[in-house]
Motif scaffolding. Structure first.
Motif, mmCIF file in Angstrom:
data_model
loop_
_atom_site.group_PDB
_atom_site.id
_atom_site.type_symbol
_atom_site.label_atom_id
_atom_site.label_comp_id
_atom_site.label_asym_id
_atom_site.label_seq_id
_atom_site.Cartn_x
_atom_site.Cartn_y
_atom_site.Cartn_z
ATOM 1 N N TYR C 29 -37.389 -2.386 14.731
ATOM 2 C CA TYR C 29 -38.268 -2.815 15.818
ATOM 3 C C TYR C 29 -37.454 -3.190 17.059
ATOM 4 N N SER C 30 -36.357 -3.941 16.850
ATOM 5 C CA SER C 30 -35.502 -4.330 17.969
ATOM 6 C C SER C 30 -34.943 -3.093 18.672
ATOM 7 N N TRP C 31 -34.474 -2.159 17.862
ATOM 8 C CA TRP C 31 -33.866 -0.941 18.402
ATOM 9 C C TRP C 31 -34.885 -0.177 19.239
ATOM 10 N N ARG C 32 -36.091 0.035 18.652
ATOM 11 C CA ARG C 32 -37.105 0.814 19.342
ATOM 12 C C ARG C 32 -37.480 0.173 20.686
ATOM 13 N N VAL C 33 -37.643 -1.146 20.699
ATOM 14 C CA VAL C 33 -38.121 -1.799 21.916
ATOM 15 C C VAL C 33 -36.992 -2.016 22.913
ATOM 16 N N ILE C 34 -35.896 -2.641 22.470
ATOM 17 C CA ILE C 34 -34.834 -2.974 23.430
ATOM 18 C C ILE C 34 -34.195 -1.700 23.958
ATOM 19 N N GLY C 35 -33.969 -0.728 23.056
ATOM 20 C CA GLY C 35 -33.353 0.517 23.486
ATOM 21 C C GLY C 35 -34.329 1.423 24.228
ATOM 22 N N ASP C 36 -35.593 1.060 24.235
ATOM 23 C CA ASP C 36 -36.639 1.884 24.856
ATOM 24 C C ASP C 36 -36.465 3.347 24.422
ATOM 25 N N LEU C 133 -40.123 -9.031 21.965
ATOM 26 C CA LEU C 133 -40.141 -7.584 21.735
ATOM 27 C C LEU C 133 -41.541 -7.021 21.960
ATOM 28 N N ALA C 134 -42.542 -7.707 21.401
ATOM 29 C CA ALA C 134 -43.911 -7.186 21.464
ATOM 30 C C ALA C 134 -44.409 -7.146 22.901
ATOM 31 N N GLY C 176 -50.222 -7.610 25.744
ATOM 32 C CA GLY C 176 -49.304 -8.640 26.209
ATOM 33 C C GLY C 176 -49.971 -9.999 26.289
ATOM 34 N N GLN C 177 -51.234 -10.014 26.729
ATOM 35 C CA GLN C 177 -51.931 -11.296 26.825
ATOM 36 C C GLN C 177 -52.228 -11.875 25.449
ATOM 37 N N TRP C 178 -52.528 -11.003 24.460
ATOM 38 C CA TRP C 178 -52.726 -11.523 23.104
ATOM 39 C C TRP C 178 -51.442 -12.154 22.573
ATOM 40 N N VAL C 179 -50.299 -11.503 22.860
ATOM 41 C CA VAL C 179 -49.027 -12.102 22.452
ATOM 42 C C VAL C 179 -48.866 -13.471 23.111
ATOM 43 N N GLY C 180 -49.220 -13.548 24.398
ATOM 44 C CA GLY C 180 -49.127 -14.817 25.119
ATOM 45 C C GLY C 180 -50.011 -15.886 24.515
ATOM 46 N N VAL C 181 -51.258 -15.518 24.175
ATOM 47 C CA VAL C 181 -52.168 -16.499 23.569
ATOM 48 C C VAL C 181 -51.581 -17.016 22.259
ATOM 49 N N GLY C 182 -51.022 -16.103 21.448
ATOM 50 C CA GLY C 182 -50.397 -16.528 20.198
ATOM 51 C C GLY C 182 -49.243 -17.493 20.439
ATOM 52 N N LEU C 183 -48.417 -17.190 21.442
ATOM 53 C CA LEU C 183 -47.275 -18.069 21.742
ATOM 54 C C LEU C 183 -47.737 -19.444 22.224
ATOM 55 N N MET C 184 -48.761 -19.467 23.083
ATOM 56 C CA MET C 184 -49.245 -20.752 23.604
ATOM 57 C C MET C 184 -49.754 -21.654 22.490
ATOM 58 N N PHE C 185 -50.652 -21.096 21.650
ATOM 59 C CA PHE C 185 -51.199 -21.925 20.570
ATOM 60 C C PHE C 185 -50.097 -22.261 19.557
ATOM 61 N N GLY C 186 -49.203 -21.270 19.300
ATOM 62 C CA GLY C 186 -48.064 -21.570 18.443
ATOM 63 C C GLY C 186 -47.209 -22.695 19.013
ATOM 64 N N GLY C 187 -47.069 -22.716 20.341
ATOM 65 C CA GLY C 187 -46.289 -23.772 20.987
ATOM 66 C C GLY C 187 -46.935 -25.135 20.820
#
Lengths: 250, 250, 250, 250
Positions: C29-36, C133-134, C176-187
């Protein structure tokens, strides 16, 4: 000087004037800022603000001087210092009647929690209002500032005290930023007070209605200790006595 | 009027109609706002909203009037007031079945915690949804507003309730800002509820599986007290009796 | 089918393959995303991601099917569900060795707290990394998006998970916004975990080194109860016996 | 080498030099950054900073080498590691005199809470100040950066540590963003410390002035246990003895 006046006497006579002064301060400050007063009334309002504030400072200094051990009094009366610096905070005292709710038999912690919440929410509301006035006065005529109406100032204060911080309105003057810093840290403390009060409620609620599940108290053990002491006394009396002498009724 | 109807009777008959009204309110409000309804259906939806809301207000007033001591009832039924002001909150009651989880033998605090979390998360989800609708209705057609779709409104509500506050979308109308203020303070309270529940869990978990490490309860001490009392009774009987009389079986 | 395989047997054999799969998922996953990655390697990486994820889903389903009472197992194994949905979370298990710190004699709560903090901080670090990454994958090629490098994504994830929310970078796509919502509530949850753990530490620290100030435990009272029971037994033996028969050594 | 120097001896001799070094570090770093020193004084200040920092590193390494069990010492002296990495944190020690407040008879928890708050607030103030210097040095001459004065840096640090995050000023360099990440997570931890301390205060305050409502302590039960033991001893002596032998005074 003979110390014939003590703190209690002083407070009995200063209570009503200070409450009136606190209201006068609130009205004069609100009027000056919200009305953006510029005519001949402005110096009058400024004098009212200065005099009432001075009254609170004098009250604090007098009480400090009346105290026997000043360093002890200082540390035990930190709220009085807050009242001296922000006179309108004294209005929180008017909320006292809300904390003696008839018809609710409070538990040990329940009375404390309702007091904390009533005073905490009351003080926060007053602080948000005063901070809105202060930031409005600081920003309104500053170049590049966008906090120019009381509505915006109030919205900004709520956004700041909850540490939301949209950034749609931001203070640009030094004074306005100091007000913001106060609100932010006050907001962190307020969130802490709310959370701590809720934690106390959860802990108590978990054993609500189950007296046997309550933690054993010092008093419980003391009662038991007394019973054991009575038992020891019973045992220590000479045991060959004739039973004619009836044992003392427990 | 003879008070032949009491609170329990009223609730037995009003429960189902109010739940239906709550769902009707939810559907009508969602439809009006998300569909941005403008044709002849709009007044119909508005009437449904008004009637269902009125039902909740009437329900609350009737229950208040039925109460013996109204000021006591008022303070003991603050959730009912919340239900009257935000009818859809009543839907949280539908989550009740989630709190009676079969197969989990809850501890004293565990049952309370799962109830708090289920209701807290449920009420938060409903509030975020309703707040998104309310802010969308307030902002959508306002000049200069950027909260113009339900997706944006929902994103903004999540950003606000967690007090993140990016500021990419910010309400500009008075109504929208009031919704925002409610969400921010609600978010601070929600964070407090989560933290307090976690604190209770940590405190209980630390002694999980070690019965002897649990704090002594009032019940523990009471059991001991009964034992000591029995001992005292044993001692207080005349001790020169012949052993022929066997001691009472403990 | 005869149920000859139980949960423990399954876990013994599935543990190492799943940990390897978890690492493979992380690398791919890291390779696919970071390496684009766009060339022929991309489908390979995608297959690795899909296969490893499928392994976790299969593992979860098999364990659920193996369970005697599935609804009970489901509720007692919520972390396993989290591992199935976010495979890299399994790497938190690698932190286990950190929680058994030699040389620290932990108190009842101390062991729990270090476990909570190590796992909590570990899971947060993994979630921040995966969320970066996501969000990067979702935003990178979206029109109008500004989260275009891994460094920006990581900065945005930290700003979001602490609910700071500067708003200098904000996701604009739905994913991207769903990832953000997850991070906020996780925070919010993470802050709650930290606070609850600190509260437990403060409560324990206040009585550190003063054994007599510790709350009385169930075990304390039980020891006392046994002593009183012994006393009662002493008293209940016939008291006119000759002293020749020595009392049983306690 | 014979280990004739132990940790206590080392600390007795290193205490004053390290405190002086800590102050020198603070002055030199503040001077270099706030004054934006560029002339021949700059290398001098840099040398002072490097030497004082090296002193703290050396101190830490020496103490680690002096320790009998290094891994135990490492875990028991995490604050010392923080002092080594951020030398000015040592200045928090100067606040020690504030925690021994004469005239306040602290409860068990009260002493701990005032220590936590004094050190927590002190360390936070130092961290905000140092973070402002660090972000200013990183950003000032970076293209596109807007944190260009110490006043702005301080305002940004306060906005960040409270997780308000207006976004009016945001670091754009890698170094500046790392400082920001540290402040955000530090702010979450600081809020947790404040909340946990308040929770401890609320719990204690709820039973303030009611000794019998305090939870039973291990000491309470131990006292009771001793009394029961004395009782058992009384009972175990031969009961047919003549009363001429007086019972031992309790």
């Amino acid at each position: 000087m003979i110390r014939t006046v003590d703190d209690n006497t002083w407070r009995r006579y200063s209570g009503v004037p200070l409450m009136v002064a606190s209201l006068a301060y609130l009205v004069a400050y609100s009027w000056r800022v919200i009305g953006d007063v510029t005519g001949p009334i402005r110096p009058v309002l400024t004098i009212v603000i200065a005099v009432t504030w001075a009254m609170f400072i004098v009250d604090y200094v007098v009480r400090l001087l009346l105290a026997r051990e000043r360093s002890v009094w200082f540390r035990h009366h930190l709220p009085a210092l807050a009242f001296a610096l922000v006179p309108v905070l004294r209005l929180v005292r008017l909320l006292r009647f809300l904390t003696d709710l008839p018809g609710i038999k409070p538990t040990a912690g329940g009375a404390l929690r309702s007091r904390i919440l009533v005073y905490g929410v009351g003080a926060s509301a007053i602080l948000i209002y005063i901070a809105s006035l202060a930031v409005l006065e600081a920003e309104r005529h500053a170049p590049g500032a966008d906090i120019t109406t009381f509505g915006i100032a109030l919205w900004w204060a709520c956004v700041t005290v909850t540490t939301t911080g949209y950034g749609d309105y931001v203070p640009v003057t030094d004074a306005g930023q100091w007000v913001g810093v106060g609100l932010m840290f006050g907001g962190v403390a307020l969130a802490g007070v709310i959370t701590a009060t809720l934690a106390s409620w959860v802990a108590e609620r978990a054993i609500h209605g189950q007296p046997d599940a309550h933690p054993a108290t010092h008093g419980d053990v003391r009662a038991l200790q007394e019973e054991v002491a009575r038992l020891t006394a019973l045992l220590d009396r000479p045991q060959t006595d004739p039973p004619a002498s009836p044992p003392a009724a427990p």
